[in-house]
Design a protein around this motif. Structure first.
Motif, PDB file in Angstrom:
ATOM      1  N   UNK A   1       0.825  -1.213   0.000  1.00 50.29           N
ATOM      2  CA  UNK A   1       0.000   0.000   0.000  1.00 50.29           C
ATOM      3  C   UNK A   1       0.859   1.262   0.000  1.00 50.29           C
ATOM      4  N   UNK A   2       1.961   1.242   0.740  1.00 54.91           N
ATOM      5  CA  UNK A   2       2.838   2.412   0.790  1.00 54.91           C
ATOM      6  C   UNK A   2       3.423   2.739  -0.572  1.00 54.91           C
ATOM      7  N   UNK A   3       3.801   1.719  -1.328  1.00 56.91           N
ATOM      8  CA  UNK A   3       4.334   1.936  -2.671  1.00 56.91           C
ATOM      9  C   UNK A   3       3.250   2.460  -3.607  1.00 56.91           C
ATOM     10  N   UNK A   4       2.037   1.939  -3.466  1.00 54.82           N
ATOM     11  CA  UNK A   4       0.927   2.418  -4.292  1.00 54.82           C
ATOM     12  C   UNK A   4       0.613   3.879  -3.994  1.00 54.82           C
ATOM     13  N   UNK A   5       0.697   4.269  -2.725  1.00 54.53           N
ATOM     14  CA  UNK A   5       0.437   5.664  -2.369  1.00 54.53           C
ATOM     15  C   UNK A   5       1.463   6.590  -3.023  1.00 54.53           C
ATOM     16  N   UNK A   6       2.724   6.193  -3.000  1.00 55.30           N
ATOM     17  CA  UNK A   6       3.764   7.007  -3.636  1.00 55.30           C
ATOM     18  C   UNK A   6       3.498   7.137  -5.130  1.00 55.30           C
ATOM     19  N   UNK A   7       3.045   6.059  -5.760  1.00 57.75           N
ATOM     20  CA  UNK A   7       2.741   6.087  -7.192  1.00 57.75           C
ATOM     21  C   UNK A   7       1.559   7.003  -7.497  1.00 57.75           C
ATOM     22  N   UNK A   8       0.470   6.887  -6.731  1.00 57.08           N
ATOM     23  CA  UNK A   8      -0.723   7.693  -6.994  1.00 57.08           C
ATOM     24  C   UNK A   8      -0.430   9.176  -6.792  1.00 57.08           C
ATOM     25  N   UNK A   9       0.238   9.519  -5.726  1.00 50.72           N
ATOM     26  CA  UNK A   9       0.530  10.934  -5.443  1.00 50.72           C
ATOM     27  C   UNK A   9       1.473  11.500  -6.497  1.00 50.72           C
ATOM     28  N   UNK A  10       2.457  10.712  -6.934  1.00 49.74           N
ATOM     29  CA  UNK A  10       3.365  11.185  -7.987  1.00 49.74           C
ATOM     30  C   UNK A  10       2.611  11.398  -9.291  1.00 49.74           C
ATOM     31  N   UNK A  11       1.694  10.478  -9.614  1.00 48.11           N
ATOM     32  CA  UNK A  11       0.897  10.625 -10.830  1.00 48.11           C
ATOM     33  C   UNK A  11       0.033  11.879 -10.774  1.00 48.11           C
ATOM     34  N   UNK A  12      -0.521  12.185  -9.600  1.00 48.78           N
ATOM     35  CA  UNK A  12      -1.373  13.360  -9.458  1.00 48.78           C
ATOM     36  C   UNK A  12      -0.569  14.654  -9.472  1.00 48.78           C
ATOM     37  N   UNK A  13       0.606  14.630  -8.854  1.00 49.42           N
ATOM     38  CA  UNK A  13       1.436  15.853  -8.798  1.00 49.42           C
ATOM     39  C   UNK A  13       2.227  16.067 -10.083  1.00 49.42           C
ATOM     40  N   UNK A  14       2.501  15.009 -10.816  1.00 51.12           N
ATOM     41  CA  UNK A  14       3.256  15.132 -12.047  1.00 51.12           C
ATOM     42  C   UNK A  14       4.758  15.218 -11.844  1.00 51.12           C
ATOM     43  N   UNK A  15       5.217  15.024 -10.612  1.00 50.21           N
ATOM     44  CA  UNK A  15       6.655  15.075 -10.340  1.00 50.21           C
ATOM     45  C   UNK A  15       6.951  14.410  -9.010  1.00 50.21           C
TER      46      UNK A  15
ATOM     47  N   UNK B   1       6.131   2.293 -14.957  1.00 49.51           N
ATOM     48  CA  UNK B   1       4.854   2.958 -14.701  1.00 49.51           C
ATOM     49  C   UNK B   1       4.862   4.431 -15.059  1.00 49.51           C
ATOM     50  N   UNK B   2       6.055   5.038 -15.056  1.00 46.24           N
ATOM     51  CA  UNK B   2       6.173   6.484 -15.280  1.00 46.24           C
ATOM     52  C   UNK B   2       7.303   6.778 -16.239  1.00 46.24           C
ATOM     53  N   UNK B   3       7.053   7.684 -17.167  1.00 45.43           N
ATOM     54  CA  UNK B   3       8.099   8.187 -18.049  1.00 45.43           C
ATOM     55  C   UNK B   3       8.678   9.448 -17.421  1.00 45.43           C
ATOM     56  N   UNK B   4       9.954   9.421 -17.131  1.00 43.22           N
ATOM     57  CA  UNK B   4      10.608  10.546 -16.484  1.00 43.22           C
ATOM     58  C   UNK B   4      11.264  11.450 -17.519  1.00 43.22           C
ATOM     59  N   UNK B   5      11.089  12.778 -17.348  1.00 44.46           N
ATOM     60  CA  UNK B   5      11.715  13.753 -18.238  1.00 44.46           C
ATOM     61  C   UNK B   5      11.984  15.028 -17.448  1.00 44.46           C
ATOM     62  N   UNK B   6      12.634  15.996 -18.092  1.00 44.92           N
ATOM     63  CA  UNK B   6      12.923  17.261 -17.423  1.00 44.92           C
ATOM     64  C   UNK B   6      11.651  18.051 -17.137  1.00 44.92           C
ATOM     65  N   UNK B   7      10.554  17.743 -17.808  1.00 43.77           N
ATOM     66  CA  UNK B   7       9.296  18.462 -17.619  1.00 43.77           C
ATOM     67  C   UNK B   7       8.385  17.784 -16.604  1.00 43.77           C
ATOM     68  N   UNK B   8       8.837  16.687 -16.006  1.00 45.40           N
ATOM     69  CA  UNK B   8       8.021  16.015 -15.015  1.00 45.40           C
ATOM     70  C   UNK B   8       7.846  14.551 -15.357  1.00 45.40           C
TER      71      UNK B   8
END
Length: 294
Positions: A6-20, A50-57
């Motif tokens: 659950x802790x890992x999922x929370x980090x993923x969801x919040x990162x997806x919502x914040x965009x960074x 799960x996430x594509x990382x770039x300089x824009x977020x």
């Protein structure tokens, strides 16, 4: 096959919502390194990026889009279970109204999380101008609303201030001479009045090129390069808009106030309203922190 953390999922969801990762770290009160490590652990566990990382977020990959709704539901069920066991389960309808400027921002995410954590609450949403919200509150058609305190009758339970920004299209060129072209809100709007007062104080002539009651149309006209306007940070589209300021000869942009209003005297002592505000305040505080650090 083992259960997801659950802790890992929370980090993923919040990162997806914040965009960074930086935004997620602020909201989770953790270091960026710690959040990045959680994301890597989740990707390793699932065997998928799960996430594509770039300089824009960060943007979601196809696997990220598949996982996101499941992750949100799992987090909601986890929180809901804890609330139910603690005797904090909420039931019944909540009729919530808000102005368009925050309805198209990040609050919908908080409302989604609230619905997932409180499946026994029927959330009825209304998006309207502050004057309409005021009328619906007085007539008992809304339980709680967020709007302009200057336009809603009664005293707000809570109030907070947010800065506006001068914005224009990325390719917009400020005129060296002549009046500034303005894109403004229509109807009863204290923001428009504050914008004009700020410009008049700066002694720069101006003219209105568009007036609209629709935030979406105002954003589109700004992007088309028709003129400048004032917007909240959460309504600025960074890919197509730029923030203007003193370098362009503009006065400081005004600051606006928002308030939380309830239809009865219970206010935050009402269990459903208090539960809803808990989710909304988390989102608003995260926005305020991001604004202060931008």
């Amino acid at each position: 096959m083992h259960d997801l953390d659950i802790g890992l999922l929370r980090a993923f969801v919040v990162t997806a919502e914040c965009g960074s990762v930086s935004g997620a770290a602020q909201r989770l009160a953790r270091t960026q390194a710690a959040v990045s490590m959680q994301l890597r652990r989740l990707e390793d566990d699932l065997g998928a990026r799960l996430l594509n990382r770039s300089t824009r977020g960060m943007d979601l990959t196809e696997a990220g889009y598949v996982l996101l709704p499941y992750a949100r539901k799992m987090l909601g069920l986890s929180t809901g279970a804890r609330r139910a066991l603690a005797g904090r389960s909420v039931h019944g309808p909540i009729r919530f109204g808000m102005i368009e400027d925050i309805a198209v921002g990040s609050l919908p995410r908080a409302l989604q999380r609230f619905s997932e954590c409180h499946p026994n609450v029927a959330l009825e949403l209304t998006v309207a101008e502050s004057t309409v919200l005021s009328e619906k509150l007085s007539q008992g058609q809304l339980d709680v609303a967020i709007g302009d305190p200057a336009l809603i009758h009664g005293r707000p339970i809570l109030a907070w201030r947010l800065p506006l920004r001068w914005v224009a299209a990325r390719g917009f060129a400020m005129p060296d001479e002549g009046p500034l072209p303005l894109v403004t809100f229509d109807g009863v709007c204290t923001w428009r009045q504050k914008m004009i007062e700020a410009l008049n104080g700066g002694k720069r002539p101006w003219r209105t090129v568009l007036t609209s009651a629709s935030l979406a149309s105002i954003q589109s006209m700004i992007e088309a390069g028709l003129g400048i306007a004032v917007l909240l940070d959460l309504n600025i589209r960074p890919n197509t808009m730029k923030i203007l300021g003193a370098n362009e000869g503009l006065p400081p942009a005004p600051v606006i106030e928002l308030g939380l209003f309830a239809a009865d005297d219970q206010g935050l002592s009402s269990q459903p309203v208090a539960a809803l505000w808990e989710f909304l305040s988390d989102e608003l505080q995260a926005e305020a922190l991001a604004t202060a650090q931008s």
